[in-house]
Design a protein around this motif. Sequence first.
Motif, PDB file in Angstrom:
ATOM      1  N   ARG A  22      -2.799   5.272 -11.186  1.00  0.00           N
ATOM      2  CA  ARG A  22      -3.991   5.890 -11.413  1.00  0.00           C
ATOM      3  C   ARG A  22      -4.271   6.232 -12.614  1.00  0.00           C
ATOM      4  O   ARG A  22      -5.966   6.088 -12.613  1.00  0.00           O
ATOM      5  N   GLY A  23      -4.373   7.444 -13.309  1.00  0.00           N
ATOM      6  CA  GLY A  23      -4.618   7.832 -14.187  1.00  0.00           C
ATOM      7  C   GLY A  23      -4.805   6.708 -15.218  1.00  0.00           C
ATOM      8  O   GLY A  23      -5.766   7.770 -15.567  1.00  0.00           O
ATOM      9  N   HIS A  24      -4.236   5.838 -15.449  1.00  0.00           N
ATOM     10  CA  HIS A  24      -4.789   4.760 -16.583  1.00  0.00           C
ATOM     11  C   HIS A  24      -5.187   4.310 -15.679  1.00  0.00           C
ATOM     12  O   HIS A  24      -6.102   2.812 -16.995  1.00  0.00           O
ATOM     13  N   PHE A  25      -6.465   3.837 -14.777  1.00  0.00           N
ATOM     14  CA  PHE A  25      -7.132   2.657 -14.736  1.00  0.00           C
ATOM     15  C   PHE A  25      -7.828   2.787 -15.325  1.00  0.00           C
ATOM     16  O   PHE A  25      -9.203   1.884 -14.802  1.00  0.00           O
ATOM     17  N   ILE A  26      -9.302   3.753 -15.562  1.00  0.00           N
ATOM     18  CA  ILE A  26     -10.134   3.935 -16.517  1.00  0.00           C
ATOM     19  C   ILE A  26      -9.712   3.082 -17.319  1.00  0.00           C
ATOM     20  O   ILE A  26     -11.002   2.232 -17.876  1.00  0.00           O
ATOM     21  N   GLU A  27      -9.038   2.787 -17.698  1.00  0.00           N
ATOM     22  CA  GLU A  27      -9.077   1.390 -19.164  1.00  0.00           C
ATOM     23  C   GLU A  27      -9.177   0.514 -18.179  1.00  0.00           C
ATOM     24  O   GLU A  27      -8.613  -0.931 -19.459  1.00  0.00           O
ATOM     25  N   VAL A  28      -8.881  -0.241 -17.097  1.00  0.00           N
ATOM     26  CA  VAL A  28      -9.141  -1.354 -16.990  1.00  0.00           C
ATOM     27  C   VAL A  28     -10.793  -1.658 -16.443  1.00  0.00           C
ATOM     28  O   VAL A  28     -11.602  -0.845 -15.833  1.00  0.00           O
ATOM     29  N   SER A  29     -11.134  -2.647 -17.354  1.00  0.00           N
ATOM     30  CA  SER A  29     -12.696  -3.677 -17.245  1.00  0.00           C
ATOM     31  C   SER A  29     -12.931  -3.838 -16.711  1.00  0.00           C
ATOM     32  O   SER A  29     -13.743  -4.554 -16.120  1.00  0.00           O
TER      33      SER A  29
ATOM     34  N   VAL B   1       0.570  -1.342  -0.099  1.00  0.00           N
ATOM     35  CA  VAL B   1      -0.134   0.601   0.322  1.00  0.00           C
ATOM     36  C   VAL B   1       0.988   1.634   0.317  1.00  0.00           C
ATOM     37  O   VAL B   1       0.669   1.935  -0.845  1.00  0.00           O
ATOM     38  N   ASP B   2       1.829   1.014   0.417  1.00  0.00           N
ATOM     39  CA  ASP B   2       2.734   2.372   0.340  1.00  0.00           C
ATOM     40  C   ASP B   2       3.491   2.707  -0.787  1.00  0.00           C
ATOM     41  O   ASP B   2       3.647   3.697  -0.706  1.00  0.00           O
ATOM     42  N   PHE B   3       3.689   1.589  -0.584  1.00  0.00           N
ATOM     43  CA  PHE B   3       4.155   1.862  -2.426  1.00  0.00           C
ATOM     44  C   PHE B   3       2.937   2.215  -3.682  1.00  0.00           C
ATOM     45  O   PHE B   3       3.873   3.386  -4.186  1.00  0.00           O
ATOM     46  N   ALA B   4       1.917   1.744  -3.283  1.00  0.00           N
ATOM     47  CA  ALA B   4       0.887   1.993  -3.969  1.00  0.00           C
ATOM     48  C   ALA B   4       0.967   4.083  -4.089  1.00  0.00           C
ATOM     49  O   ALA B   4       0.869   4.358  -5.117  1.00  0.00           O
ATOM     50  N   LYS B   5       1.357   4.422  -2.460  1.00  0.00           N
ATOM     51  CA  LYS B   5       0.882   5.737  -2.468  1.00  0.00           C
ATOM     52  C   LYS B   5       1.940   6.142  -3.129  1.00  0.00           C
ATOM     53  O   LYS B   5       1.708   7.831  -3.732  1.00  0.00           O
ATOM     54  N   ARG B   6       3.060   5.950  -2.542  1.00  0.00           N
ATOM     55  CA  ARG B   6       4.507   6.529  -3.428  1.00  0.00           C
ATOM     56  C   ARG B   6       4.591   6.753  -5.047  1.00  0.00           C
ATOM     57  O   ARG B   6       5.106   8.103  -5.160  1.00  0.00           O
ATOM     58  N   MET B   7       3.934   5.928  -5.203  1.00  0.00           N
ATOM     59  CA  MET B   7       3.863   5.940  -6.672  1.00  0.00           C
ATOM     60  C   MET B   7       2.891   5.997  -7.247  1.00  0.00           C
ATOM     61  O   MET B   7       2.110   6.213  -8.737  1.00  0.00           O
ATOM     62  N   GLU B   8       2.287   6.405  -6.979  1.00  0.00           N
ATOM     63  CA  GLU B   8       0.739   6.561  -7.385  1.00  0.00           C
ATOM     64  C   GLU B   8       0.263   5.653  -8.337  1.00  0.00           C
ATOM     65  O   GLU B   8      -0.625   6.333  -9.275  1.00  0.00           O
TER      66      GLU B   8
END
Length: 367
Positions: A202-209, A161-168
């Motif tokens: 996170r900015g490309h999460f919209i491409e995941v269905s 989770v910390d890694f995901a926050k650091r790297m958005e």
Amino acid sequence: MTGEGRDVADMMERRKVDVLCVQETRWKGSKARSIGGGYKLFYHGVDRKRNGVGVILKGEFVNNVLEVKRVSDRVMSLKLEIEGVMVNVVSGYAPQVGCELEEKERFWSEFDEVIESILRGERVVVGADFNGHVGEGNRGDEEVMGRFGVKERNLEGQMVVDFAKRMEMAVVNTYFQKREEHRVTYKSGGRSTQVDYILCRRGHFIEVSDCKVVVGESVARQHRMVVCKMTLEVRKKKRGKTEKKTKWWKLKNEETCEEFRQKLTHVLGGQDELPDDWETTAEVIRETGRKVLGVSSGKRKEGKDTWWWNEEVQECVKRKRLARRKWDVERTEESRQEYKETQRRVKREVAKAKQKAYDSSNKCQTT
């Protein structure tokens, strides 16, 4: 993965998987090898008894590989170009719960460096066995994960989770509500946990269905494959109109060349010598060219060849591209020299083609 390559390839074909990150390959070396069915494995490992990571690609994407980074036997990345979009696939294998803290910190440091080296506009897809539980629920962590994890979070899961926050980044598994059977990635001795994850920016999460665990495959004894459906959004760049140009390349046709010569002679009043005023003469030639040969529309046309282009140049350019891809994948001195030689050959062929075209054009314009 020793002895299981073909089984994995069959599974990928059956499940229509284009890219697969694998861990604990236990293959020594830094190579790429075919595993059957048109699939190719890019891998890295230093010990046949432990660790090792890899990325498997469907055959149609193998030639799209631009770069392979083998950081350690726990981290590697692969960059592809798909319809103009740069996609970075990162495979990781985190140390297990009982490993030393120093080893875990080294892993996350390597992982951070890989992600930070990727340009922000490029896609990033992480497929990793993080050996940690991010847990169910997402209070306080809504920006990087959903509510659909499994059981309680542990220290290793907090590192994810910390890694995901650091790297958005977003922990994709946790955003899709599925039955627990389709969220559990690891089963052994009566234990059911979630340790394998797919992450994206996170900015490309919209491409995941969709994202879920595949049940019923027996390639891996304890781990289950996590599949994610991602559709790349390809934005076409707007291109302005280009300048309208005379189609001088039509002079390569003998009949057209003769028609141009006769028309130009007629316009010049049948004179054998050109007027002294070059600006006037040049304008007469250009105007005659526009009338006889026509002009372009002023719009860009994809795949439009230059007027001096020929089959020899096209073949040399094709060989150069193949040599470049080979060098990007193998990175050997032999493949580098092969690429350099194809570069020199292309330059020679282009120079010859241009000179031949210029000579033909000058011959046609001589009156």
